[in-house]
Motif scaffolding. Structure first.
Motif, PDB file in Angstrom:
ATOM      1  N   ALA A 192     -25.120 -66.259  -9.275  1.00  0.00           N
ATOM      2  CA  ALA A 192     -24.977 -66.002  -7.918  1.00  0.00           C
ATOM      3  C   ALA A 192     -24.094 -64.767  -7.960  1.00  0.00           C
ATOM      4  CB  ALA A 192     -23.989 -67.237  -7.245  1.00  0.00           C
ATOM      5  N   ALA A 193     -23.288 -64.543  -8.850  1.00  0.00           N
ATOM      6  CA  ALA A 193     -22.382 -63.376  -8.876  1.00  0.00           C
ATOM      7  C   ALA A 193     -23.214 -61.852  -9.253  1.00  0.00           C
ATOM      8  CB  ALA A 193     -21.199 -63.580 -10.133  1.00  0.00           C
ATOM      9  N   MET A 194     -24.105 -62.235 -10.156  1.00  0.00           N
ATOM     10  CA  MET A 194     -24.799 -61.009 -10.593  1.00  0.00           C
ATOM     11  C   MET A 194     -25.593 -60.286  -9.306  1.00  0.00           C
ATOM     12  SD  MET A 194     -24.008 -60.328 -13.598  1.00  0.00           S
ATOM     13  CE  MET A 194     -23.086 -61.324 -14.557  1.00  0.00           C
ATOM     14  N   ALA A 195     -25.786 -60.894  -8.311  1.00  0.00           N
ATOM     15  CA  ALA A 195     -26.609 -60.407  -7.078  1.00  0.00           C
ATOM     16  C   ALA A 195     -25.621 -59.359  -6.524  1.00  0.00           C
ATOM     17  CB  ALA A 195     -26.835 -61.376  -6.216  1.00  0.00           C
ATOM     18  N   MET A 196     -24.144 -59.633  -6.633  1.00  0.00           N
ATOM     19  CA  MET A 196     -23.417 -58.580  -6.169  1.00  0.00           C
ATOM     20  C   MET A 196     -23.585 -57.280  -6.546  1.00  0.00           C
ATOM     21  SD  MET A 196     -19.963 -60.871  -5.783  1.00  0.00           S
ATOM     22  CE  MET A 196     -19.146 -59.683  -4.926  1.00  0.00           C
ATOM     23  N   THR A 197     -23.971 -56.836  -7.753  1.00  0.00           N
ATOM     24  CA  THR A 197     -24.133 -55.860  -8.387  1.00  0.00           C
ATOM     25  C   THR A 197     -25.517 -54.883  -7.855  1.00  0.00           C
ATOM     26  OG1 THR A 197     -25.498 -56.460 -10.065  1.00  0.00           O
ATOM     27  CG2 THR A 197     -23.303 -56.610 -10.652  1.00  0.00           C
ATOM     28  N   ILE A 198     -26.105 -55.634  -7.009  1.00  0.00           N
ATOM     29  CA  ILE A 198     -27.583 -54.729  -6.403  1.00  0.00           C
ATOM     30  C   ILE A 198     -26.887 -53.794  -5.397  1.00  0.00           C
ATOM     31  CG2 ILE A 198     -29.424 -55.326  -5.012  1.00  0.00           C
ATOM     32  CD1 ILE A 198     -29.552 -58.130  -5.971  1.00  0.00           C
ATOM     33  N   TRP A 199     -25.947 -53.919  -4.679  1.00  0.00           N
ATOM     34  CA  TRP A 199     -25.541 -53.059  -3.761  1.00  0.00           C
ATOM     35  C   TRP A 199     -24.391 -52.366  -4.375  1.00  0.00           C
ATOM     36  CZ3 TRP A 199     -28.356 -51.346   0.367  1.00  0.00           C
ATOM     37  CH2 TRP A 199     -29.641 -51.951   0.622  1.00  0.00           C
ATOM     38  N   GLY A 200     -24.199 -52.117  -5.790  1.00  0.00           N
ATOM     39  CA  GLY A 200     -22.852 -51.474  -6.258  1.00  0.00           C
ATOM     40  C   GLY A 200     -21.918 -52.238  -6.190  1.00  0.00           C
ATOM     41  N   GLY A 201     -21.733 -53.640  -6.169  1.00  0.00           N
ATOM     42  CA  GLY A 201     -20.712 -54.514  -6.472  1.00  0.00           C
ATOM     43  C   GLY A 201     -20.059 -54.485  -7.818  1.00  0.00           C
ATOM     44  N   GLN A 202     -19.054 -55.143  -8.085  1.00  0.00           N
ATOM     45  CA  GLN A 202     -18.572 -55.180  -9.354  1.00  0.00           C
ATOM     46  C   GLN A 202     -18.288 -56.614  -9.718  1.00  0.00           C
ATOM     47  OE1 GLN A 202     -15.081 -52.724  -8.741  1.00  0.00           O
ATOM     48  NE2 GLN A 202     -16.206 -50.712  -8.865  1.00  0.00           N
ATOM     49  N   ILE A 203     -18.150 -56.832 -11.177  1.00  0.00           N
ATOM     50  CA  ILE A 203     -17.790 -58.101 -11.491  1.00  0.00           C
ATOM     51  C   ILE A 203     -16.812 -57.921 -12.672  1.00  0.00           C
ATOM     52  CG2 ILE A 203     -18.563 -60.363 -12.365  1.00  0.00           C
ATOM     53  CD1 ILE A 203     -21.276 -59.774 -11.051  1.00  0.00           C
ATOM     54  N   ARG A 204     -15.727 -58.832 -12.747  1.00  0.00           N
ATOM     55  CA  ARG A 204     -14.691 -58.919 -13.634  1.00  0.00           C
ATOM     56  C   ARG A 204     -14.595 -60.146 -14.065  1.00  0.00           C
ATOM     57  NH1 ARG A 204     -16.116 -54.240 -12.771  1.00  0.00           N
ATOM     58  NH2 ARG A 204     -14.487 -52.538 -12.296  1.00  0.00           N
ATOM     59  N   ILE A 205     -14.919 -60.415 -15.416  1.00  0.00           N
ATOM     60  CA  ILE A 205     -14.753 -61.696 -16.205  1.00  0.00           C
ATOM     61  C   ILE A 205     -13.495 -61.881 -17.037  1.00  0.00           C
ATOM     62  CG2 ILE A 205     -15.931 -63.593 -17.445  1.00  0.00           C
ATOM     63  CD1 ILE A 205     -18.578 -62.079 -16.152  1.00  0.00           C
ATOM     64  N   ILE A 206     -12.621 -62.758 -16.941  1.00  0.00           N
ATOM     65  CA  ILE A 206     -11.356 -62.708 -17.560  1.00  0.00           C
ATOM     66  C   ILE A 206     -11.292 -64.053 -18.089  1.00  0.00           C
ATOM     67  CG2 ILE A 206      -8.769 -62.469 -17.771  1.00  0.00           C
ATOM     68  CD1 ILE A 206      -9.362 -60.551 -15.026  1.00  0.00           C
ATOM     69  N   SER A 207     -11.152 -64.206 -19.537  1.00  0.00           N
ATOM     70  CA  SER A 207     -10.881 -65.701 -19.921  1.00  0.00           C
ATOM     71  C   SER A 207     -10.383 -65.867 -21.614  1.00  0.00           C
ATOM     72  CB  SER A 207     -12.131 -66.307 -19.907  1.00  0.00           C
ATOM     73  OG  SER A 207     -11.974 -67.763 -20.195  1.00  0.00           O
ATOM     74  N   THR A 208      -9.517 -66.637 -21.679  1.00  0.00           N
ATOM     75  CA  THR A 208      -9.328 -67.167 -23.176  1.00  0.00           C
ATOM     76  C   THR A 208     -10.717 -68.093 -23.567  1.00  0.00           C
ATOM     77  OG1 THR A 208      -8.074 -68.965 -22.291  1.00  0.00           O
ATOM     78  CG2 THR A 208      -6.778 -67.133 -23.122  1.00  0.00           C
ATOM     79  N   HIS A 209     -10.850 -68.437 -24.719  1.00  0.00           N
ATOM     80  CA  HIS A 209     -11.800 -69.279 -25.154  1.00  0.00           C
ATOM     81  C   HIS A 209     -11.734 -70.930 -24.934  1.00  0.00           C
ATOM     82  CE1 HIS A 209     -14.635 -66.362 -26.816  1.00  0.00           C
ATOM     83  NE2 HIS A 209     -13.679 -65.767 -27.167  1.00  0.00           N
ATOM     84  N   ASN A 210     -12.735 -71.261 -24.790  1.00  0.00           N
ATOM     85  CA  ASN A 210     -12.817 -72.879 -24.589  1.00  0.00           C
ATOM     86  C   ASN A 210     -14.046 -73.471 -25.405  1.00  0.00           C
ATOM     87  OD1 ASN A 210     -12.009 -75.253 -23.806  1.00  0.00           O
ATOM     88  ND2 ASN A 210     -13.498 -75.174 -21.934  1.00  0.00           N
ATOM     89  N   GLY A 211     -14.096 -73.073 -26.533  1.00  0.00           N
ATOM     90  CA  GLY A 211     -15.116 -73.733 -27.608  1.00  0.00           C
ATOM     91  C   GLY A 211     -16.290 -72.641 -27.929  1.00  0.00           C
ATOM     92  N   GLU A 212     -16.611 -72.973 -29.132  1.00  0.00           N
ATOM     93  CA  GLU A 212     -17.678 -72.169 -29.475  1.00  0.00           C
ATOM     94  C   GLU A 212     -18.903 -72.124 -28.559  1.00  0.00           C
ATOM     95  OE1 GLU A 212     -19.828 -73.323 -33.295  1.00  0.00           O
ATOM     96  OE2 GLU A 212     -19.056 -71.432 -34.029  1.00  0.00           O
ATOM     97  N   ASP A 213     -19.368 -73.408 -28.059  1.00  0.00           N
ATOM     98  CA  ASP A 213     -20.641 -73.476 -27.443  1.00  0.00           C
ATOM     99  C   ASP A 213     -20.468 -73.410 -25.856  1.00  0.00           C
ATOM    100  OD1 ASP A 213     -21.601 -76.228 -29.674  1.00  0.00           O
ATOM    101  OD2 ASP A 213     -22.298 -73.908 -29.686  1.00  0.00           O
ATOM    102  N   ASN A 214     -19.210 -72.952 -25.362  1.00  0.00           N
ATOM    103  CA  ASN A 214     -18.913 -72.794 -24.185  1.00  0.00           C
ATOM    104  C   ASN A 214     -19.931 -71.546 -23.494  1.00  0.00           C
ATOM    105  OD1 ASN A 214     -17.108 -71.139 -21.989  1.00  0.00           O
ATOM    106  ND2 ASN A 214     -16.457 -73.487 -21.767  1.00  0.00           N
ATOM    107  N   PRO A 215     -20.267 -71.537 -22.374  1.00  0.00           N
ATOM    108  CA  PRO A 215     -21.006 -70.297 -21.820  1.00  0.00           C
ATOM    109  C   PRO A 215     -20.480 -69.175 -21.954  1.00  0.00           C
ATOM    110  CG  PRO A 215     -21.653 -72.389 -20.370  1.00  0.00           C
ATOM    111  CD  PRO A 215     -20.286 -72.625 -21.472  1.00  0.00           C
ATOM    112  N   PHE A 216     -19.180 -69.009 -21.799  1.00  0.00           N
ATOM    113  CA  PHE A 216     -18.307 -67.866 -21.730  1.00  0.00           C
ATOM    114  C   PHE A 216     -18.444 -67.123 -23.204  1.00  0.00           C
ATOM    115  CE2 PHE A 216     -15.103 -64.706 -20.981  1.00  0.00           C
ATOM    116  CZ  PHE A 216     -14.289 -64.694 -21.990  1.00  0.00           C
ATOM    117  N   ASN A 217     -18.240 -68.047 -24.276  1.00  0.00           N
ATOM    118  CA  ASN A 217     -18.462 -67.406 -25.610  1.00  0.00           C
ATOM    119  C   ASN A 217     -20.103 -67.129 -25.817  1.00  0.00           C
ATOM    120  OD1 ASN A 217     -17.371 -66.859 -28.379  1.00  0.00           O
ATOM    121  ND2 ASN A 217     -18.886 -68.733 -29.047  1.00  0.00           N
TER     122      ASN A 217
END
Length: 514
Positions: free
Chosen positions: A161-186
């Motif tokens: 859902a968030a990536m749609a924000m970039t269509i009109w020049g929006g910005q996304i900032r993703i901040i995190s520590t890790h939560n496992g090798e198979d986590n979608p963040f990793n």
């Protein structure tokens, strides 16, 4: 003499402050990066959210900026962020309202929000959990901040859902520590490194932060005297407090398997060669009259399914699970043999896509009536699956569990199922698609379950085969008693002393039903 905490010192400033004068080197690099999408993997408590708040206030307060939306996984983080924003607004002498607290309704739950409005006409709005109405955001220039992304429920759907924000020049900032090798963040981090995405990637572990003056700043804020020896001692004390998770919490090294409920290694270790039978309901097939579809499906059953059923051990008990879908996902049937040592084996899978109800019932009955010593059946009976659940109940009576997979059901079943893999007590077909299905199970509010939406990269599955096996495993634990009986011969059959010419039919038959 003790100095004031940094945030208070900033808030008390009589003149607008310079962000660069306050932030450390790694914080400055993060703020200075104007990429449309930027991601950072970081150590705990190094002030990244604080730096992000500084930048977000400048952005929202500017006439050239836009709204900022912030999402974290708990209330305390959200409150802390919005308070940092208020402190920075005062330091910058930015005209802003007081913090407004409100509640919005989303997905039948209440989500607490905090809002600061600026004279620019923009606002910073912070949510305590993932709101589905994020898809309505994305006006030109709007910014989304996802804090501790590895711990947010259903991060993959949120990012979609968030990536749609970039269509009109929006910005996304993703901040995190890790939560496992198979986590979608990793997985996202690895995909960026592999060049699959052109996102900007930052990495700051504890030693990087110390090199940029983190402990010096802590001493400044707390009124302590900095020395090299004190910093070395502080570092070691921090590592000791986080043991045995110091690598993940402090040094950006994801722990094995902390994201997905089952690790890739655990699943692959329990895989063996076994057939996966697939039937796709084409437009031409589905347009046929039901009797014609029944004949065509009967041919498929005789050609593909019956030879596999004949290979099963007639002495062993068997259970059956089905994860139902009509068209969007796969409808999967998983038989399960219960070995003499109680080892569970899935001898084959049947995957159906876009197959009408009656033909799914036809295949389900062919499998169930062909399994030796059928002792339990679990059918996903949510929504349209209730049709097959009722049909199975009519066919096999009390052997059937019409499953409504609630959170409590997952809470009870999934630890038992995971234990099979941990103990080597299960064997499943070797299939990359099945592996993806199993890796889709994640912890949501402490309970292992499948997230909403598609779970594979191709967008064609929803953990379907893995869920069918979980259901079969549940059925294998049922207290149902197989029915032993000798069927009467059909008209026209010849009964001899050996009974070799009997045309057997019905479940519980050792030789199957063809």
């Amino acid at each position: 003499m003790n100095q004031k905490p940094l945030a208070q010192a900033v808030a008390d400033a009589s003149q607008p402050v310079s962000t660069a004068a306050i932030l450390l080197g790694y914080q400055q690099k993060w703020v200075a990066d104007n990429s449309a999408v930027k991601v950072i993997e970081k150590s705990r408590r190094i002030g990244l959210s604080y730096a992000e708040a500084a930048d977000d206030v400048l952005y929202a307060a500017s006439d050239e900026g836009a709204n900022v939306y912030y999402i974290s996984y708990n209330k305390e983080m959200t409150q802390g962020f919005i308070q940092d924003c208020a402190g920075w607004a005062k330091a910058y002498q930015a005209a802003a309202s007081q913090i407004e607290e409100s509640v919005i309704e989303a997905d039948d739950k209440q989500i607490l929000t905090y809002t600061i409005k600026f004279d620019s006409g923009h606002q910073i709005q912070a949510f305590t959990s993932n709101p589905r109405n994020l898809r309505s955001k994305g006006r030109p220039g709007e910014r989304l901040v996802i804090d501790e992304a590895a711990f947010v429920d259903d991060i993959e759907e949120l990012l979609k859902a968030a990536m749609a924000m970039t269509i009109w020049g929006g910005q996304i900032r993703i901040i995190s520590t890790h939560n496992g090798e198979d986590n979608p963040f990793n997985t996202l981090i690895n995909d960026i490194r592999a060049g699959r995405y052109d996102y900007s990637l930052h990495r700051v572990d504890l030693d990087n932060a110390l090199a940029d003056g983190l402990y010096r700043r802590i001493c400044q804020v707390t009124g302590q005297t900095w020395t090299r020896e004190a910093e070395v001692q502080w570092r070691q004390q921090l590592i000791n407090r986080y043991k045995p998770n110091e690598d993940e919490e402090l040094f950006c090294i994801p722990a094995l398997g902390g994201g997905s409920y089952l690790t890739r290694v655990q699943v692959e270790a329990c895989m063996a060669d076994a057939p996966v039978l697939r039937f796709d309901g084409t437009r031409e097939f589905n347009a046929l009259p039901e009797p014609a579809r029944r004949d065509a499906m009967g041919d498929w059953i005789r050609e593909h399914l019956e030879p596999v059923l004949r290979t099963l051990d007639r002495q062993r008990r068997h259970a059956l699970g089905q994860d139902f879908a009509r068209s969007g996902d796969l409808s999967v049937i998983a038989p399960m043999e219960i070995g003499s040592t109680l080892h569970r084996t899935v001898p084959f899978l049947v995957e159906m896509h876009n197959v009408p109800f009656k033909q799914q019932e036809q295949v389900l009955f062919a499998v169930g009536n062909g399994l030796p010593r059928l002792c339990g059946v679990a059918i996903d009976s949510r929504g349209n699956g209730s049709y097959l659940g009722e049909a199975a109940r009519d066919e096999w009576g009390s052997l059937v569990d019409q499953v409504m997979a609630t959170e409590n059901w997952y809470r009870e079943r999934m630890p038992k199922h995971k234990a099979r893999f941990e103990d080597g007590g299960i064997t499943i077909p070797k299939s990359d698609e099945l592996l993806e299905d199993y890796r889709a199970f994640t912890l949501v509010r402490g309970v292992a379950r499948l997230p909403e939406g598609k779970t594979n990269k191709a967008g064609t599955r929803h953990g379907d085969a893995a869920m069918a096996i979980v259901l079969a495993d549940s059925a294998s634990d049922m207290d149902g008693v197989e029915i032993e009986f000798t069927p009467a011969p059909r008209p026209g059959s010849h009964n001899d002393d050996d009974g070799d010419n009997l045309n057997l039919s019905g479940f519980g038959i050792g030789g199957g039903a063809w």
